[in-house]
Scaffold this motif. Structure first.
Motif, PDB file in Angstrom:
ATOM      1  N   ASP A 149      97.817 112.576  20.600  1.00 14.86           N
ATOM      2  CA  ASP A 149      97.252 113.318  21.728  1.00 14.86           C
ATOM      3  C   ASP A 149      98.309 113.955  22.617  1.00 14.86           C
ATOM      4  O   ASP A 149      97.988 114.431  23.719  1.00 14.86           O
ATOM      5  CB  ASP A 149      96.379 112.380  22.585  1.00 14.86           C
ATOM      6  N   VAL A 150      99.558 113.976  22.172  1.00 13.41           N
ATOM      7  CA  VAL A 150     100.607 114.611  22.973  1.00 13.41           C
ATOM      8  C   VAL A 150     100.357 116.114  22.984  1.00 13.41           C
ATOM      9  O   VAL A 150     100.247 116.748  21.931  1.00 13.41           O
ATOM     10  CB  VAL A 150     102.009 114.299  22.396  1.00 13.41           C
ATOM     11  N   SER A 151     100.270 116.682  24.189  1.00 15.19           N
ATOM     12  CA  SER A 151      99.858 118.083  24.317  1.00 15.19           C
ATOM     13  C   SER A 151     101.022 119.067  24.252  1.00 15.19           C
ATOM     14  O   SER A 151     100.806 120.256  24.038  1.00 15.19           O
ATOM     15  CB  SER A 151      99.101 118.278  25.642  1.00 15.19           C
ATOM     16  N   ILE A 152     102.252 118.609  24.449  1.00 15.03           N
ATOM     17  CA  ILE A 152     103.388 119.524  24.428  1.00 15.03           C
ATOM     18  C   ILE A 152     103.788 119.852  22.992  1.00 15.03           C
ATOM     19  O   ILE A 152     103.487 119.096  22.059  1.00 15.03           O
ATOM     20  CB  ILE A 152     104.586 118.953  25.219  1.00 15.03           C
ATOM     21  N   GLU A 153     104.475 120.967  22.813  1.00 13.79           N
ATOM     22  CA  GLU A 153     104.750 121.475  21.467  1.00 13.79           C
ATOM     23  C   GLU A 153     105.888 120.749  20.773  1.00 13.79           C
ATOM     24  O   GLU A 153     105.805 120.409  19.599  1.00 13.79           O
ATOM     25  CB  GLU A 153     105.058 122.972  21.536  1.00 13.79           C
ATOM     26  N   SER A 198     109.685 115.392  26.222  1.00 11.72           N
ATOM     27  CA  SER A 198     109.716 116.793  25.844  1.00 11.72           C
ATOM     28  C   SER A 198     111.131 117.175  25.420  1.00 11.72           C
ATOM     29  O   SER A 198     112.124 116.689  25.983  1.00 11.72           O
ATOM     30  CB  SER A 198     109.279 117.669  27.028  1.00 11.72           C
ATOM     31  N   LEU A 199     111.233 118.046  24.426  1.00  8.78           N
ATOM     32  CA  LEU A 199     112.545 118.513  23.978  1.00  8.78           C
ATOM     33  C   LEU A 199     112.971 119.799  24.684  1.00  8.78           C
ATOM     34  O   LEU A 199     114.101 120.262  24.505  1.00  8.78           O
ATOM     35  CB  LEU A 199     112.520 118.746  22.465  1.00  8.78           C
ATOM     36  N   THR A 200     112.090 120.347  25.519  1.00  4.72           N
ATOM     37  CA  THR A 200     112.410 121.590  26.220  1.00  4.72           C
ATOM     38  C   THR A 200     113.687 121.499  27.056  1.00  4.72           C
ATOM     39  O   THR A 200     114.475 122.457  27.077  1.00  4.72           O
ATOM     40  CB  THR A 200     111.220 122.021  27.103  1.00  4.72           C
ATOM     41  N   PRO A 201     113.951 120.363  27.761  1.00  5.49           N
ATOM     42  CA  PRO A 201     115.192 120.289  28.536  1.00  5.49           C
ATOM     43  C   PRO A 201     116.466 120.398  27.686  1.00  5.49           C
ATOM     44  O   PRO A 201     117.556 120.616  28.231  1.00  5.49           O
ATOM     45  CB  PRO A 201     115.106 118.908  29.201  1.00  5.49           C
ATOM     46  N   LEU A 202     116.341 120.244  26.362  1.00  2.47           N
ATOM     47  CA  LEU A 202     117.513 120.354  25.488  1.00  2.47           C
ATOM     48  C   LEU A 202     117.828 121.804  25.120  1.00  2.47           C
ATOM     49  O   LEU A 202     118.879 122.075  24.524  1.00  2.47           O
ATOM     50  CB  LEU A 202     117.277 119.561  24.194  1.00  2.47           C
ATOM     51  N   GLU A 203     116.948 122.720  25.478  1.00  2.00           N
ATOM     52  CA  GLU A 203     117.139 124.109  25.075  1.00  2.00           C
ATOM     53  C   GLU A 203     118.483 124.696  25.517  1.00  2.00           C
ATOM     54  O   GLU A 203     119.116 125.444  24.752  1.00  2.00           O
ATOM     55  CB  GLU A 203     115.990 124.972  25.604  1.00  2.00           C
ATOM     56  N   PRO A 204     118.972 124.390  26.732  1.00  2.00           N
ATOM     57  CA  PRO A 204     120.286 124.941  27.121  1.00  2.00           C
ATOM     58  C   PRO A 204     121.435 124.492  26.218  1.00  2.00           C
ATOM     59  O   PRO A 204     122.503 125.112  26.235  1.00  2.00           O
ATOM     60  CB  PRO A 204     120.475 124.411  28.555  1.00  2.00           C
ATOM     61  N   HIS A 205     121.233 123.428  25.452  1.00  3.57           N
ATOM     62  CA  HIS A 205     122.293 122.936  24.565  1.00  3.57           C
ATOM     63  C   HIS A 205     122.318 123.666  23.219  1.00  3.57           C
ATOM     64  O   HIS A 205     123.239 123.442  22.419  1.00  3.57           O
ATOM     65  CB  HIS A 205     122.110 121.434  24.323  1.00  3.57           C
ATOM     66  N   ILE A 206     121.325 124.519  22.965  1.00  4.06           N
ATOM     67  CA  ILE A 206     121.307 125.263  21.703  1.00  4.06           C
ATOM     68  C   ILE A 206     122.360 126.362  21.778  1.00  4.06           C
ATOM     69  O   ILE A 206     122.305 127.225  22.664  1.00  4.06           O
ATOM     70  CB  ILE A 206     119.931 125.888  21.440  1.00  4.06           C
ATOM     71  N   PRO A 207     123.346 126.367  20.894  1.00  5.73           N
ATOM     72  CA  PRO A 207     124.386 127.392  20.965  1.00  5.73           C
ATOM     73  C   PRO A 207     123.844 128.770  20.600  1.00  5.73           C
ATOM     74  O   PRO A 207     122.973 128.904  19.741  1.00  5.73           O
ATOM     75  CB  PRO A 207     125.424 126.913  19.939  1.00  5.73           C
ATOM     76  N   GLN A 208     124.353 129.779  21.288  1.00  2.00           N
ATOM     77  CA  GLN A 208     123.991 131.146  20.942  1.00  2.00           C
ATOM     78  C   GLN A 208     124.684 131.531  19.639  1.00  2.00           C
ATOM     79  O   GLN A 208     125.817 131.139  19.391  1.00  2.00           O
ATOM     80  CB  GLN A 208     124.401 132.109  22.058  1.00  2.00           C
ATOM     81  N   PRO A 209     124.003 132.270  18.786  1.00  2.00           N
ATOM     82  CA  PRO A 209     124.630 132.646  17.510  1.00  2.00           C
ATOM     83  C   PRO A 209     125.832 133.550  17.717  1.00  2.00           C
ATOM     84  O   PRO A 209     125.848 134.391  18.615  1.00  2.00           O
ATOM     85  CB  PRO A 209     123.497 133.375  16.770  1.00  2.00           C
ATOM     86  N   VAL A 210     126.832 133.343  16.886  1.00  2.00           N
ATOM     87  CA  VAL A 210     128.012 134.192  16.920  1.00  2.00           C
ATOM     88  C   VAL A 210     127.709 135.464  16.129  1.00  2.00           C
ATOM     89  O   VAL A 210     127.348 135.405  14.958  1.00  2.00           O
ATOM     90  CB  VAL A 210     129.235 133.465  16.323  1.00  2.00           C
ATOM     91  N   ILE A 211     127.833 136.595  16.788  1.00  2.00           N
ATOM     92  CA  ILE A 211     127.587 137.873  16.129  1.00  2.00           C
ATOM     93  C   ILE A 211     128.888 138.317  15.458  1.00  2.00           C
ATOM     94  O   ILE A 211     129.880 138.612  16.129  1.00  2.00           O
ATOM     95  CB  ILE A 211     127.110 138.944  17.124  1.00  2.00           C
TER      96      ILE A 211
END
Length: 390
Positions: A149-153, A198-211
């Motif tokens: 029943d967890v409503s978050i994604e 929730s895993l949303t607070p971890l989003e800032p830790h996702i590295p931006q892809p190197v172009i």
């Protein structure tokens, strides 16, 4: 089938990362590309394993990891969650910056999400061939908890059974990225209490892809050009030429390809053409794609030979495509003279002969009404357009 059973149940950690949105992703988009993307994401999760977890099963969209013996601490469990989460989304972000395919699977890949079910209980293990098969009530508990029943994604769900088994779990409030929420699930075998974050607070830790910068060396000179009229639509011709796994079907002297970095052609696809099976075999990166309805160009950089091959496709009819190859090489005036005298003729014959084989292969496919296996879609899929407009 030979199996070796261990009927003694032992305390075991069950750790299940589950890719959410998988069912819709497979049934409502192109199956072939969705399978390749899910496979790459599952491999990313496996490579991110730092807890010495073993794999029992890969169940389409989820991996059943387990570890017997040592009880996990809150710190190592949450660190494992964070590592898998960030690697998963870093992979999706990189793919989104590199993709050229416009099919529904490729366009909507970044809508996939991740959740974790983490449980601890008594599990028995049977060896079937070289695979470990888990059995026990607690395995059923872990699987049932995937429906909750967890409503978050995106979240990590940790059962009280694990928290109670390890004394260090009293520290979870202090070391987690947010205060855990509490929940309870009612199942046919009884109630299961758990906490979830929730895993949303971890989003800032996702590295931006190197172009990556694929800008060709401006000092390179055009050393030869060849072209061929191919009796097939531009979409089919592009699909064949750009497929890093299909070079042996039309390029002269090529036996196969390896060192590829994915099944789906993208900006930065790599492959090695297996010709002599030694260090002289060309290692190639495809990049700088410019795609419109009737005109496509890109560059194949041969790192081994130090050349750039600029490939241009032009639609000149409903089922006619002009294919133009322009080879660039960095040469001083003396080297250019030597090249023109001793190498240009053979290299021109190589590319010209390859284009003739390309014409034969594409013409046959088109006449028989079958496509090429790569399946790159140049125009946005109708489902992808509708979703972007919603």
């Amino acid at each position: 089938m030979k199996s070796e059973n261990n009927n003694t149940a032992e305390p075991t950690l069950l750790f299940i990362p589950d890719i959410s949105g998988f069912t819709k992703f497979v049934h409502e988009t192109e199956v072939s590309h969705s399978e390749h993307i899910i496979k790459e994401l599952l491999e990313t999760l496996i490579d991110a394993n730092e807890m010495d977890l073993e794999i029992s099963e890969i169940e389409g969209d989820a991996i059943l990891f387990y570890r017997k013996g040592r009880k996990p601490t809150a710190a190592e469990t949450l660190a494992q969650v964070q590592r898998m989460y960030t690697k998963f989304h870093a992979c999706l972000r990189k793919y989104d910056t590199q993709r050229i395919c416009q099919c529904g699977a490729c366009v909507n890949a970044n809508s996939l999400s991740l959740k974790f079910i983490i449980h601890y209980g008594n599990i028995s293990i049977s060896q079937v061939k070289n695979r470990s098969k888990l059995f026990g009530k607690d395995l059923i508990v872990a699987h049932r908890l995937m429906k909750n029943d967890v409503s978050i994604e995106e979240y990590a769900l940790i059962t009280n059974q694990l928290m109670n088994a390890c004394s260090t779990w009293v520290e979870v409030d202090q070391i987690a990225w947010e205060k855990p929420n509490k929940g309870v699930g009612e199942y046919d075998f009884g109630s299961i209490t758990y906490c979830y974050l929730s895993l949303t607070p971890l989003e800032p830790h996702i590295p931006q892809p190197v172009i990556e910068d694929f800008t060709p060396d401006p000092k390179m000179l055009s050393i030869l050009e060849v072209e061929e009229i191919v009796n097939a639509p531009i979409e089919l011709v592009f699909d064949v030429i750009s497929d890093t796994n299909a070079k042996h079907l039309w390029v002269l002297h090529v036996k196969g390809s390896d060192k590829t970095n994915g099944k789906i052609t993208k900006n930065g696809s790599t492959h090695r053409c297996i010709m002599n099976e030694d260090e002289t075999d060309p290692f190639i990166t495809s990049h700088s794609f410019k795609i419109s309805k009737d005109h496509i160009t890109w560059v194949d950089t041969n790192h081994t030979g130090g050349t750039n091959l600029v490939i241009t496709l032009r639609r000149i009819g409903n089922r006619l495509t002009r294919v133009h190859f322009n080879v660039f090489l960095k040469l001083n005036p003396i080297q250019k003279i030597i090249f023109n005298l001793f190498k240009k003729k053979d290299l021109t014959a190589f590319f010209g002969g390859s284009l003739k084989r390309l014409n034969e292969y594409c013409t046959t496919l088109d006449k028989e009404g079958i496509g090429h296996s790569s399946g790159i879609l140049l125009e946005p899929a109708e489902s992808a357009i509708m979703e972007s407009e919603a």
